[in-house]
Design a protein around this motif. Structure first.
Motif, PDB file in Angstrom:
ATOM      1  N   ASP A 174       0.833  -1.210   0.000  1.00 45.92           N
ATOM      2  CA  ASP A 174       0.000   0.000   0.000  1.00 45.92           C
ATOM      3  C   ASP A 174       0.865   1.257   0.000  1.00 45.92           C
ATOM      4  OD1 ASP A 174      -2.388   1.383  -0.071  1.00 45.92           O
ATOM      5  OD2 ASP A 174      -2.607   1.468   2.108  1.00 45.92           O
ATOM      6  N   PHE A 175       1.853   1.270  -0.898  1.00 48.79           N
ATOM      7  CA  PHE A 175       2.725   2.436  -0.996  1.00 48.79           C
ATOM      8  C   PHE A 175       1.916   3.659  -1.425  1.00 48.79           C
ATOM      9  CE2 PHE A 175       6.391  -0.609  -2.064  1.00 48.79           C
ATOM     10  CZ  PHE A 175       6.809  -0.646  -0.735  1.00 48.79           C
ATOM     11  N   PRO A 176       2.132   4.824  -0.807  1.00 42.17           N
ATOM     12  CA  PRO A 176       1.363   6.026  -1.151  1.00 42.17           C
ATOM     13  C   PRO A 176       1.827   6.624  -2.475  1.00 42.17           C
ATOM     14  CG  PRO A 176       2.999   6.544   0.521  1.00 42.17           C
ATOM     15  CD  PRO A 176       3.066   5.064   0.320  1.00 42.17           C
ATOM     16  N   ILE A 177       0.905   6.709  -3.428  1.00 44.52           N
ATOM     17  CA  ILE A 177       1.234   7.268  -4.735  1.00 44.52           C
ATOM     18  C   ILE A 177       1.691   8.717  -4.576  1.00 44.52           C
ATOM     19  CG2 ILE A 177       0.270   7.967  -6.972  1.00 44.52           C
ATOM     20  CD1 ILE A 177       0.712   4.969  -6.690  1.00 44.52           C
ATOM     21  N   GLY A 178       2.805   9.047  -5.205  1.00 47.99           N
ATOM     22  CA  GLY A 178       3.310  10.406  -5.163  1.00 47.99           C
ATOM     23  C   GLY A 178       4.135  10.729  -3.931  1.00 47.99           C
ATOM     24  N   GLN A 179       4.209   9.792  -2.988  1.00 50.13           N
ATOM     25  CA  GLN A 179       4.983  10.011  -1.766  1.00 50.13           C
ATOM     26  C   GLN A 179       5.724   8.730  -1.387  1.00 50.13           C
ATOM     27  OE1 GLN A 179       2.411  11.572   1.331  1.00 50.13           O
ATOM     28  NE2 GLN A 179       1.192  12.681  -0.165  1.00 50.13           N
ATOM     29  N   MET A 180       6.338   8.116  -2.362  1.00 46.81           N
ATOM     30  CA  MET A 180       6.870   6.774  -2.166  1.00 46.81           C
ATOM     31  C   MET A 180       8.284   6.738  -1.599  1.00 46.81           C
ATOM     32  SD  MET A 180       5.655   4.141  -5.068  1.00 46.81           S
ATOM     33  CE  MET A 180       3.955   3.652  -5.280  1.00 46.81           C
ATOM     34  N   ASP A 181       9.023   7.828  -1.643  1.00 47.16           N
ATOM     35  CA  ASP A 181      10.434   7.751  -1.274  1.00 47.16           C
ATOM     36  C   ASP A 181      10.628   7.292   0.166  1.00 47.16           C
ATOM     37  OD1 ASP A 181       9.215  10.237  -0.690  1.00 47.16           O
ATOM     38  OD2 ASP A 181      11.168  11.181  -0.390  1.00 47.16           O
ATOM     39  N   THR A 182       9.845   7.846   1.090  1.00 48.44           N
ATOM     40  CA  THR A 182       9.975   7.460   2.496  1.00 48.44           C
ATOM     41  C   THR A 182       9.546   6.012   2.709  1.00 48.44           C
ATOM     42  OG1 THR A 182       9.568   9.740   3.184  1.00 48.44           O
ATOM     43  CG2 THR A 182       9.306   8.029   4.857  1.00 48.44           C
ATOM     44  N   ALA A 183       8.426   5.615   2.087  1.00 41.20           N
ATOM     45  CA  ALA A 183       7.918   4.251   2.230  1.00 41.20           C
ATOM     46  C   ALA A 183       8.897   3.238   1.635  1.00 41.20           C
ATOM     47  CB  ALA A 183       6.548   4.124   1.564  1.00 41.20           C
ATOM     48  N   LEU A 184       9.486   3.566   0.493  1.00 41.29           N
ATOM     49  CA  LEU A 184      10.439   2.646  -0.132  1.00 41.29           C
ATOM     50  C   LEU A 184      11.728   2.548   0.675  1.00 41.29           C
ATOM     51  CD1 LEU A 184      10.042   3.448  -3.951  1.00 41.29           C
ATOM     52  CD2 LEU A 184       9.206   1.458  -2.703  1.00 41.29           C
ATOM     53  N   ALA A 185      12.133   3.644   1.284  1.00 42.53           N
ATOM     54  CA  ALA A 185      13.326   3.598   2.137  1.00 42.53           C
ATOM     55  C   ALA A 185      13.094   2.675   3.327  1.00 42.53           C
ATOM     56  CB  ALA A 185      13.676   5.006   2.612  1.00 42.53           C
ATOM     57  N   ALA A 186      11.894   2.745   3.909  1.00 37.45           N
ATOM     58  CA  ALA A 186      11.556   1.858   5.026  1.00 37.45           C
ATOM     59  C   ALA A 186      11.498   0.404   4.564  1.00 37.45           C
ATOM     60  CB  ALA A 186      10.217   2.272   5.629  1.00 37.45           C
ATOM     61  N   TYR A 187      10.933   0.171   3.383  1.00 38.33           N
ATOM     62  CA  TYR A 187      10.854  -1.182   2.820  1.00 38.33           C
ATOM     63  C   TYR A 187      12.261  -1.743   2.591  1.00 38.33           C
ATOM     64  CZ  TYR A 187       9.588  -4.917  -0.481  1.00 38.33           C
ATOM     65  OH  TYR A 187       9.432  -6.125  -1.110  1.00 38.33           O
ATOM     66  N   LEU A 188      13.150  -0.914   2.058  1.00 35.61           N
ATOM     67  CA  LEU A 188      14.526  -1.342   1.801  1.00 35.61           C
ATOM     68  C   LEU A 188      15.233  -1.714   3.101  1.00 35.61           C
ATOM     69  CD1 LEU A 188      16.530  -1.555  -0.632  1.00 35.61           C
ATOM     70  CD2 LEU A 188      17.299   0.746  -0.039  1.00 35.61           C
ATOM     71  N   ALA A 189      14.964  -0.956   4.158  1.00 40.67           N
ATOM     72  CA  ALA A 189      15.599  -1.242   5.451  1.00 40.67           C
ATOM     73  C   ALA A 189      15.012  -2.492   6.090  1.00 40.67           C
ATOM     74  CB  ALA A 189      15.431  -0.043   6.380  1.00 40.67           C
ATOM     75  N   ASP A 190      13.675  -2.622   6.067  1.00 34.54           N
ATOM     76  CA  ASP A 190      13.003  -3.749   6.733  1.00 34.54           C
ATOM     77  C   ASP A 190      13.253  -5.070   6.015  1.00 34.54           C
ATOM     78  OD1 ASP A 190      12.029  -1.926   8.529  1.00 34.54           O
ATOM     79  OD2 ASP A 190      10.050  -1.760   7.594  1.00 34.54           O
ATOM     80  N   ARG A 191      13.159  -5.078   4.697  1.00 33.53           N
ATOM     81  CA  ARG A 191      13.251  -6.321   3.930  1.00 33.53           C
ATOM     82  C   ARG A 191      14.688  -6.722   3.579  1.00 33.53           C
ATOM     83  NH1 ARG A 191       8.312  -8.210   1.897  1.00 33.53           N
ATOM     84  NH2 ARG A 191       6.709  -7.423   3.327  1.00 33.53           N
ATOM     85  N   HIS A 192      15.558  -5.736   3.441  1.00 28.26           N
ATOM     86  CA  HIS A 192      16.905  -6.051   2.957  1.00 28.26           C
ATOM     87  C   HIS A 192      18.008  -5.538   3.875  1.00 28.26           C
ATOM     88  CE1 HIS A 192      15.163  -7.471  -0.815  1.00 28.26           C
ATOM     89  NE2 HIS A 192      14.426  -6.372  -0.840  1.00 28.26           N
ATOM     90  N   GLY A 193      17.637  -4.871   4.946  1.00 28.52           N
ATOM     91  CA  GLY A 193      18.631  -4.386   5.894  1.00 28.52           C
ATOM     92  C   GLY A 193      19.562  -3.333   5.323  1.00 28.52           C
ATOM     93  N   ILE A 194      19.061  -2.559   4.389  1.00 26.48           N
ATOM     94  CA  ILE A 194      19.875  -1.540   3.726  1.00 26.48           C
ATOM     95  C   ILE A 194      19.572  -0.171   4.328  1.00 26.48           C
ATOM     96  CG2 ILE A 194      20.526  -0.481   1.544  1.00 26.48           C
ATOM     97  CD1 ILE A 194      21.205  -3.462   1.810  1.00 26.48           C
ATOM     98  N   LYS A 195      20.594   0.519   4.745  1.00 30.31           N
ATOM     99  CA  LYS A 195      20.462   1.849   5.309  1.00 30.31           C
ATOM    100  C   LYS A 195      20.621   2.899   4.216  1.00 30.31           C
ATOM    101  CE  LYS A 195      22.556   4.985   8.714  1.00 30.31           C
ATOM    102  NZ  LYS A 195      23.680   5.153   9.678  1.00 30.31           N
ATOM    103  N   LEU A 196      19.771   3.915   4.268  1.00 30.17           N
ATOM    104  CA  LEU A 196      19.815   4.990   3.277  1.00 30.17           C
ATOM    105  C   LEU A 196      20.604   6.170   3.842  1.00 30.17           C
ATOM    106  CD1 LEU A 196      18.731   5.840   0.478  1.00 30.17           C
ATOM    107  CD2 LEU A 196      16.784   6.873   1.663  1.00 30.17           C
TER     108      LEU A 196
END
Length: 473
Positions: A174-196
């Motif tokens: 349920d990523f927010p259209i037009g405001q995805m950068d924050t949500a994708l950064a959280a997804y990258l950290a939670d699913r792949h352990g990648i820090k931005l």
């Protein structure tokens, strides 16, 4: 629907399915005599038969599409107009070949491309042998960019595997259209352990917009990126991490001839995934239809730039949910094509550059302004084109800026669905005559022509002067 006589294609399908005429007729619910007439081009292929083929075999109807035929005709015209063949082949013969023997036509196009590549490589080798032996110039360089362009071209600029996977993730999270950068950064950290991590201003000269450090599991982004640009870069990294196997399978199946081409293809596919993630297919198509493909409004809604929206609009070719089939091109001031994508039948020439009468070049004279053009090709097909400049800077005073012109076009039969057709008389008589490129263009009387057409003998007459620069037989 235009009458379509495609008997040989139907025969080929039957042979591939290992069916007799009687068995195929039964599968399609038609009489044996009617099928025999279809296969012998005595009756045209109808919509009802096409639907029956789709129902019986799950067949992509694009196999019998006029668009694919036009693409092949354009490719054949360019390949077989080469002066080395010593033959002038009429347009009607090209059409017959493309319509009735498409596999033979594609083989001829492939042979010609390999032939041209060999000629170019031989020339480079000859030049290399005449140089200092200590030169770093490679003897037989590959053409990885062209290989990757061909890959996307042959896939009609739609990669179903990645598009559907990206949409599934966007819906599930349920990523927010037009405001995805924050949500994708959280997804990258939670699913792949990648820090931005955002770079500092002092790091800008390095030119990196995205840099992934696998040792520290850190993704570095440039500080000047807009939210949509950050989302795109994060989406690209998600593709590289979560879909490595899928990217490798697509690249392996493409038969690229060099590691450079394989690497560029992986990046292109990851970028494709990123675009599909931040502009999920269903929601983006619905918004595009609602807004009549207004690029700027779509850019506001999905928080991405003009060029990114154009890219996405050229990919809307999902079976059962197709958007307007657009063609996309990006050029620089010198006329070099750095990007070209075709969802359907428009052909971009490899020989002699593109047409100077195309409005994509006029865009440089009106920076930031959207220009429209109704353009007619030599085969009488008419297209609606829009063009605009786009610029990218690195944020510092005195830093270099790159400026391109991007153009998006569609067949005139789709023009009324597009907001840019407003106020334009869509009759073909009002269209600007353009061509694929001077060396392969058939318009003998074009005053803007830069080269004589390949395969035509020049008529040299010192007693007269013509407005058009080249007279040919």
């Amino acid at each position: 629907m235009k009458k379509a006589f495609m008997g040989l294609r139907l025969k080929r399908l039957r042979e591939e399915q290992r069916l007799t005429q009687a068995a195929l007729a039964q599968r399609l619910g038609i009489s044996l005599s009617y099928l025999n007439q279809l296969e012998n081009n005595q009756r045209p292929l109808t919509v009802q038969v096409l639907l029956a083929l789709n129902s019986a075999f799950g067949l992509d109807l694009q196999v019998f599409s006029e668009g694919d035929e036009a693409r092949l005709i354009a490719d054949l015209r360019e390949a077989l107009s080469d002066a080395a063949f010593g033959e002038t082949i009429a347009a009607v013969e090209l059409r017959e070949l493309a319509m009735n023997m498409p596999a033979v036509g594609r083989a001829l196009v492939t042979i010609h491309r390999k032939y041209r590549q060999s000629i170019e490589q031989a020339g480079l080798l000859a030049a290399r042998l005449g140089e200092d032996r200590q030169s770093d110039v490679p003897v037989l360089p590959s053409t990885p960019f062209e290989e990757v362009r061909d890959f996307f071209y042959l896939r009609h600029n739609y990669i179903a595997e990645l598009d559907e996977a990206a949409e599934a993730i966007a819906q599930a999270m349920d990523f927010p259209i037009g405001q995805m950068d924050t949500a994708l950064a959280a997804y990258l950290a939670d699913r792949h352990g990648i820090k931005l991590v955002f770079e500092t201003i002092d790091d800008l000269p390095s030119g990196n917009e995205r840099k992934f450090d696998s040792r520290t599991s850190t993704l570095h982004l440039a500080p000047g990126l807009q939210p949509g640009q950050r989302a795109f870069q994060i989406g690209t990294q998600i593709a590289m991490l979560a879909f490595d196997r899928e990217l490798t399978a697509l690249v392996d199946g493409a038969g690229f001839t060099s590691q450079e081409a394989r690497g560029l293809a992986r990046i292109g596919l990851a970028n494709y995934f990123a675009g599909a993630l931040i502009m999920p297919y269903g929601r983006f198509l619905a918004a595009a239809e609602q807004r009549r493909y207004d690029i700027e409004l779509l850019g506001y809604q999905f928080a991405v730039g003009f060029e990114t929206v154009c890219h996405r609009l050229s990919t809307l070719q999902r079976n059962g949910a197709r958007g307007v089939p657009f063609f996309f091109i990006r050029v620089d001031r010198a006329g070099n094509i750095s990007k070209r994508q075709s969802a359907t039948d428009f052909h971009f020439s490899r020989v002699g550059g593109t047409c100077p009468l195309w409005n994509v070049y006029e865009a440089f004279a009106s920076p930031g302004r959207i220009l429209t053009q109704l353009a007619r090709m030599p085969d009488e097909r008419t297209y609606l084109w829009i063009a605009r400049t786009v610029s990218h800077a690195r944020g510092k005073y005195g830093a270099p800026t790159k400026t391109f012109a991007v153009a998006l076009g569609c067949d005139v039969r789709h023009a009324e669905r597009v907001v840019y057709s407003e106020g334009i008389n869509l009759k073909a008589a009002n269209a600007t005559p353009i061509g694929m490129g001077c060396k392969v263009c058939e318009r003998a009387d074009c005053a803007q022509r830069a080269f004589p057409p390949i395969g035509r003998a020049l008529q040299i007459d010192e007693t007269r002067s013509r407005f058009a620069p080249y007279a040919t037989s």
